[in-house]
Design a protein around this motif. Structure first.
Motif, mmCIF file in Angstrom:
data_model
loop_
_atom_site.group_PDB
_atom_site.id
_atom_site.type_symbol
_atom_site.label_atom_id
_atom_site.label_comp_id
_atom_site.label_asym_id
_atom_site.label_seq_id
_atom_site.Cartn_x
_atom_site.Cartn_y
_atom_site.Cartn_z
ATOM 1 N N PRO A 30 10.156 -1.317 7.231
ATOM 2 C CA PRO A 30 10.635 -1.447 5.815
ATOM 3 C C PRO A 30 10.812 -2.847 5.963
ATOM 4 O O PRO A 30 11.068 -3.532 7.048
ATOM 5 C CB PRO A 30 12.149 -0.293 6.447
ATOM 6 C CG PRO A 30 12.228 -0.065 7.641
ATOM 7 C CD PRO A 30 10.595 -0.339 8.147
ATOM 8 N N GLY A 31 11.351 -3.235 4.372
ATOM 9 C CA GLY A 31 12.013 -4.620 4.766
ATOM 10 C C GLY A 31 10.608 -5.842 4.381
ATOM 11 O O GLY A 31 10.291 -7.279 4.717
ATOM 12 N N LEU A 32 9.431 -5.072 3.594
ATOM 13 C CA LEU A 32 7.952 -5.592 3.396
ATOM 14 C C LEU A 32 7.599 -5.571 2.698
ATOM 15 O O LEU A 32 7.783 -4.393 2.258
ATOM 16 C CB LEU A 32 7.120 -5.626 5.178
ATOM 17 C CG LEU A 32 7.698 -6.459 6.252
ATOM 18 C CD1 LEU A 32 6.140 -4.662 7.534
ATOM 19 C CD2 LEU A 32 7.416 -6.709 6.433
ATOM 20 N N VAL A 33 6.740 -6.108 2.442
ATOM 21 C CA VAL A 33 5.717 -6.025 0.610
ATOM 22 C C VAL A 33 4.257 -5.718 0.706
ATOM 23 O O VAL A 33 4.086 -6.088 2.169
ATOM 24 C CB VAL A 33 6.025 -7.050 0.082
ATOM 25 C CG1 VAL A 33 5.002 -7.131 -1.519
ATOM 26 C CG2 VAL A 33 7.469 -7.697 -0.489
ATOM 27 N N HIS A 34 4.202 -4.645 0.901
ATOM 28 C CA HIS A 34 3.027 -4.103 0.972
ATOM 29 C C HIS A 34 1.825 -3.861 0.269
ATOM 30 O O HIS A 34 1.890 -3.745 -1.193
ATOM 31 C CB HIS A 34 3.322 -2.365 1.555
ATOM 32 C CG HIS A 34 3.836 -2.340 2.638
ATOM 33 N ND1 HIS A 34 3.112 -2.283 4.377
ATOM 34 C CD2 HIS A 34 5.408 -2.528 3.008
ATOM 35 C CE1 HIS A 34 4.373 -2.117 5.098
ATOM 36 N NE2 HIS A 34 5.698 -1.873 4.265
ATOM 37 N N GLY A 35 0.220 -4.639 0.400
ATOM 38 C CA GLY A 35 -0.410 -4.419 -0.671
ATOM 39 C C GLY A 35 -1.629 -3.721 -0.606
ATOM 40 O O GLY A 35 -1.432 -3.617 0.649
ATOM 41 N N LEU A 36 -1.948 -3.295 -1.683
ATOM 42 C CA LEU A 36 -2.783 -1.581 -1.435
ATOM 43 C C LEU A 36 -3.832 -2.008 -2.319
ATOM 44 O O LEU A 36 -3.688 -2.015 -3.777
ATOM 45 C CB LEU A 36 -2.288 -0.278 -1.994
ATOM 46 C CG LEU A 36 -2.949 0.899 -1.788
ATOM 47 C CD1 LEU A 36 -2.372 1.075 -0.106
ATOM 48 C CD2 LEU A 36 -1.729 1.926 -2.909
ATOM 49 N N VAL A 37 -5.052 -2.087 -1.572
ATOM 50 C CA VAL A 37 -5.540 -2.549 -2.178
ATOM 51 C C VAL A 37 -7.567 -1.837 -2.145
ATOM 52 O O VAL A 37 -6.994 -1.141 -0.619
ATOM 53 C CB VAL A 37 -6.301 -4.428 -1.822
ATOM 54 C CG1 VAL A 37 -5.209 -4.969 -1.891
ATOM 55 C CG2 VAL A 37 -7.151 -4.374 -0.216
ATOM 56 N N GLY A 38 -8.267 -2.047 -3.085
ATOM 57 C CA GLY A 38 -9.306 -1.998 -3.009
ATOM 58 C C GLY A 38 -9.905 -1.601 -4.372
ATOM 59 O O GLY A 38 -9.086 -1.607 -4.939
ATOM 60 N N ALA A 39 -11.520 -0.768 -4.032
ATOM 61 C CA ALA A 39 -11.576 -0.922 -5.994
ATOM 62 C C ALA A 39 -11.184 0.525 -6.248
ATOM 63 O O ALA A 39 -10.482 1.109 -6.257
ATOM 64 C CB ALA A 39 -13.234 -0.810 -5.310
ATOM 65 N N ASN A 40 -11.485 0.133 -7.388
ATOM 66 C CA ASN A 40 -11.534 1.076 -8.876
ATOM 67 C C ASN A 40 -11.945 2.728 -8.183
ATOM 68 O O ASN A 40 -13.074 2.720 -7.817
ATOM 69 C CB ASN A 40 -11.834 1.062 -10.052
ATOM 70 C CG ASN A 40 -11.376 -0.304 -10.781
ATOM 71 O OD1 ASN A 40 -10.023 -0.506 -11.122
ATOM 72 N ND2 ASN A 40 -12.115 -1.103 -11.721
ATOM 73 N N GLY A 41 -11.324 3.433 -8.232
ATOM 74 C CA GLY A 41 -11.783 4.666 -7.239
ATOM 75 C C GLY A 41 -11.569 4.896 -6.045
ATOM 76 O O GLY A 41 -12.122 6.327 -5.978
ATOM 77 N N ALA A 42 -11.251 3.893 -5.169
ATOM 78 C CA ALA A 42 -10.778 3.561 -4.472
ATOM 79 C C ALA A 42 -10.205 4.930 -2.815
ATOM 80 O O ALA A 42 -10.516 5.404 -2.329
ATOM 81 C CB ALA A 42 -10.317 2.398 -3.721
ATOM 82 N N GLY A 43 -9.003 5.268 -4.285
ATOM 83 C CA GLY A 43 -7.621 6.390 -3.994
ATOM 84 C C GLY A 43 -6.489 5.880 -4.093
ATOM 85 O O GLY A 43 -5.232 6.525 -3.381
#
Lengths: 301, 551
Positions: A30-43
């Protein structure tokens, strides 16, 4: 209740022959900003949909606020704000109707905050969704997602359709506000500079696998970009432990390595190379090294 | 372009041709077995078959898909950015759609002619179909508004009817239309018929090219008629009227408002308009035959049928599925509502039932008003006498139980329609195969009836199997819906209360009126297991929604 906002354990999902998620396990604190990165179609979107209960785990488990989002949609979705990638809103609804309708589902709706955001974006509440531009739709969807001050904000490619000013100032402000209130935000993006600017924590997905996770600072400190000069011309480099990618420019090589870069330096020296420059790699460089075409099939620490 | 068109429509093509050929063969076999060897009857059946084949080809999905009203104007807008001239962009798909419709007609029609040993004028019929399809496609692609599209289609339909009338009158056949069209030489075109069809088709192509050319460059034909302004004003007035003025007091009210806006008003509009059918029929019948006494029958039929029509329209409208790139899905906006599947379904069922009840009452009121104003109450005399007598014999407790029973039966049948619609979008082939297998039993039943029920053992086994399937399947569906949380305990409790009333009433009625020793054990077993159907049907829709919502 569990300490983590989200707990994913051994989550796998297959669509036909495509492995969209492969044994993904992660915790969202909690309390954090999470970035979800991946190429197109990565999931990325598939993972998001599992968190929302829009996909039922076929293998593994998903817990949001300690609950199964498929079995307890009311308890989970009441506390989540979600902006879909498709900016999917009913075309016939007016902006004010959208706000009223969404408000009915969230007891924590903050009307002054919603009005403030409407003013900031300059949205005409009497307009129907079908009359809004792509960017305006994204803005309306964003307000509907954040105005109840959700405990978990899920934004799927929030930048799509937003102009540069809105993206830099408003999106950042909104996501930061959420985190500063002790709430949690997860946003997926393939704009790595944006993720670098806004995230505290990063999840990197490639072909359904979670290839990297950790705090942004740790990730950046743990990855080095080495500029190496070889005195004799080389066409290729052998796989070195800790080396993630190697890119050749004449006698010079740009090498991204993680973990034991001292060991990599020593190995390079033995191969007749000299490290001319070293610095922390950017998220973009790490991403390209981990999921790009120049990555090496090397064992990692 | 042709590959693209073929790729997106070949499955439907093959399915349609196969299904229509199958139907032709089946009908031929059926007519033969019923001993319909007379030329007169053969003409009627053949005429009806020709009409049916022609009509189904006209409305083939190949171009019906392009009538999606959320996309106005030309269907292949992606082609606007391709280096292709507008003429080619319009003519190729138009010719493809026309040719596919003609082939869909030609194959089964040729089979029909061969099986019945009669000559059908395939060339003239194909020309007529090609002309009509071209005109329909033009009316769908050239205008850029929904109103324009419907006006265009109505003009084409009226033109077709007028053309057919002129053609029929020209032939000076003494027989009525439906008898005449089955005759071998009926559709024989003269040269000027071919010329007229060709001119109409060429005109339609030119109109479409011109309309699409404008659309390609961001222009449109505008018909600023007085009614356009009036309709716009009315639309705005309607929006203001149905817009919520204050905050919703609960999720349920918000969801009701949402569903009402999405499909409820359409069902209500249908409910308002539906009484005009029996009304016009009654007026017309009285005008033709002043002593006609069938008014009560017409209105009772309308009252009996209309709730199911509203139910079907409501169930279709309430699905809320979207189509994108060939995939059907529940929109994330709907899927992420903080509500259980059961609650979302309950709201849909409530709106369907409420709108149907309003429509049904309006039908009743209209029947009463018409009977009063037209002085038809005398015709109701016999029914007025019989009904109170019947009601007197019904015990009071059954009258009370009838209301929850009716609610349960209506809600569960709506739920079943909803579930079928939702699953049909996910598994169309499996469900269609199921229907085909079921339909294949019909000729078997007819055959067996003629053989003095030689397969009685098979039917008895089917009966037991069906009863076991209903019991097992029903219990599994209920368990699955409740245990997975798709159907909340409160909703399930309410449904169980209604179901108990239904079961006790049904059993009591049977025990009172129907001597059970009349029926073989398989029928009793089947009847008893079918008591579970309404409760299982109620649990079906939340499961079907979950299949979309949680994939």
């Amino acid at each position: 209740m569990s300490e983590n906002v989200v707990e994913v354990r051994g989550l796998s999902r297959q669509f036909g022959k495509t492995m969209a998620l492969d044994e993904v396990s992660l915790d969202v604190r909690p309390g954090l900003v999470h970035g979800l990165v991946g190429a197109n179609g990565a999931g990325k979107s598939t993972l998001m949909k599992h968190l929302l209960g829009l996909l039922k785990p076929k293998q593994g488990s998903v817990r949001v606020f300690g609950l199964d989002p498929v079995k307890h949609p009311v308890s989970v979705l009441e506390r989540i704000g979600y902006l879909s990638e498709e900016r999917d809103l009913p075309e016939w609804m007016r902006v004010d109707e959208l706000m009223r309708y969404t408000r009915a589902y969230h007891s924590s709706w903050d009307q002054p905050y919603a009005e403030h955001l409407l003013d900031t974006f300059g949205l005409d509440i009497a307009k129907k969704v079908k009359q809004l531009s792509k960017g305006m739709r994204a803005q309306a969807g964003l307000i509907a997602a954040v105005a109840h001050r959700p405990e978990l904000l899920l934004l799927d490619e929030p930048s799509t359709g937003l102009d540069a000013v809105v993206r830099r100032d408003i999106l950042n402000a909104i996501i930061r506000t959420v985190a500063e209130d002790g709430r949690t935000a997860i946003f997926s993006s393939h704009l790595l500079d944006e993720v670098e600017q806004m995230s505290d924590h990063v999840f990197m997905i490639d072909q359904g696998k979670l290839v990297l996770q950790g705090s942004l600072d740790d990730i950046k400190e743990g990855h080095q970009l080495l500029s190496v000069r070889f005195f004799t011309e080389r066409d290729e480099l052998p796989s070195l432990e800790g080396m993630l990618s190697a890119q050749q420019c004449g006698n010079h090589w740009r090498i991204v390595c993680n973990g034991a870069n001292g060991q990599v330096r020593e190995s390079l020296r033995r191969l007749g190379g000299e490290v001319t420059h070293a610095r922390n790699a950017t998220l973009q460089e790490i991403f390209v090294a981990r999921v790009g075409r120049n990555r090496l099939a090397v064992s990692e620490e | 372009m042709i590959w693209e068109l073929w790729r997106t429509s070949c499955v439907e093509w093959l399915f349609r041709i196969g299904a229509q050929c199958g139907l032709v063969v089946w009908l031929h076999w059926f007519a033969k077995n019923l001993g319909s060897g007379k030329t007169h009857e053969q003409h009627v059946i053949q005429g009806l078959m020709i009409m049916m084949l022609a009509m189904t080809c006209l409305f083939s999905m190949t171009w019906l898909n392009h009538l999606d009203n959320s996309r106005k104007g030309f269907s292949f807008r992606l082609g606007f950015t391709r280096p292709v001239s507008t003429v080619k962009l319009v003519v190729v798909p138009m010719m493809f759609v026309t040719a596919s419709a003609v082939i869909c007609f030609l194959v089964p029609a040729a089979l029909l002619g061969w099986l019945w040993g009669s000559s059908i004028h395939l060339l003239s019929l194909s020309t007529g179909i090609a002309c009509l399809v071209t005109c329909f496609v033009a009316s769908a692609w050239a205008p850029t508004t929904i109103l324009g599209r419907w006006v265009g289609m109505a003009i084409v339909a009226m033109g077709f009817l007028a053309g057919m009338s002129v053609f029929h009158v020209q032939r000076s056949d003494s027989e009525p239309f439906f008898l005449a069209i089955g005759q071998p030489g009926y559709f024989e075109f003269a040269w000027y018929h071919y010329v007229a069809c060709s001119i109409a088709a060429i005109l339609a192509v030119f109109v479409t090219i011109s309309g699409v050319e404008r659309q390609r460059h961001g222009e449109a034909w505008r018909l600023d008629m007085p009614w356009t302004a009036v309709l716009t004003k009315l639309g705005k007035r309607f929006d203001t009227l149905v817009s919520p003025r204050q905050q919703f007091a609960s999720k349920f009210r918000a969801q009701c408002w949402y569903e009402m806006r999405r499909f409820g008003y359409i069902v209500l509009l249908l409910g308002v308009l539906a009484p005009f059918f029996p009304l016009f029929f009654s007026i017309l019948a009285t005008w033709v035959e002043p002593n006609w006494q069938g008014t009560p029958v017409a209105w009772i039929l309308a009252l009996a049928i209309c709730p199911f029509v509203y139910q079907l329209v409501g169930a279709e409208g309430s699905l809320g599925l979207r189509r994108k790139q060939g995939a059907t899905y529940l929109s994330p906006f709907d899927a992420t509502r903080a509500a259980q599947n059961g609650q979302l379904i309950a709201t849909k069922l409530f709106i369907i039932a409420a709108c149907a009840a309003a429509g049904w009452l309006w039908m009743g009121v209209t029947a009463g008003l018409y009977s009063t104003l037209a002085g038809k109450w005398a015709d109701w005399g016999r029914i007025g006498e019989v009904l109170p007598n019947v009601m007197e014999n019904v015990p009071g407790r059954w009258r009370v139980a009838a209301i929850p029973t009716a609610i349960l039966v209506y809600a569960s049948s709506s739920s079943a329609s909803l579930a079928l619609g939702l699953w049909l979008a996910l598994y169309p082939r499996r469900i269609m195969c199921g229907f085909v297998v079921l339909a294949l039993h019909v000729p078997l039943v007819f055959w067996d009836a003629r053989q003095d029920w030689a397969l009685q053992g098979l039917w008895t086994a089917y009966g037991y199997l069906l009863a076991a399937a209903i019991l097992g399947g029903g219990l599994y569906i209920i368990w699955k819906a409740v245990s997975s949380g798709y159907l909340g305990s409160r909703l399930f409790g309410g449904a169980c209360c209604l179901w108990l009333v239904y079961v006790s009433t049904t059993v009591a009625v049977y025990v009172e009126f129907v001597p059970l020793n009349l029926f073989p054990p398989v029928v009793i077993f089947l009847g008893m297991s079918s008591l579970l159907v309404p409760l299982a049907a109620l649990a079906l829709a939340p499961l079907a929604l979950a299949a979309h919502r949680h994939a």
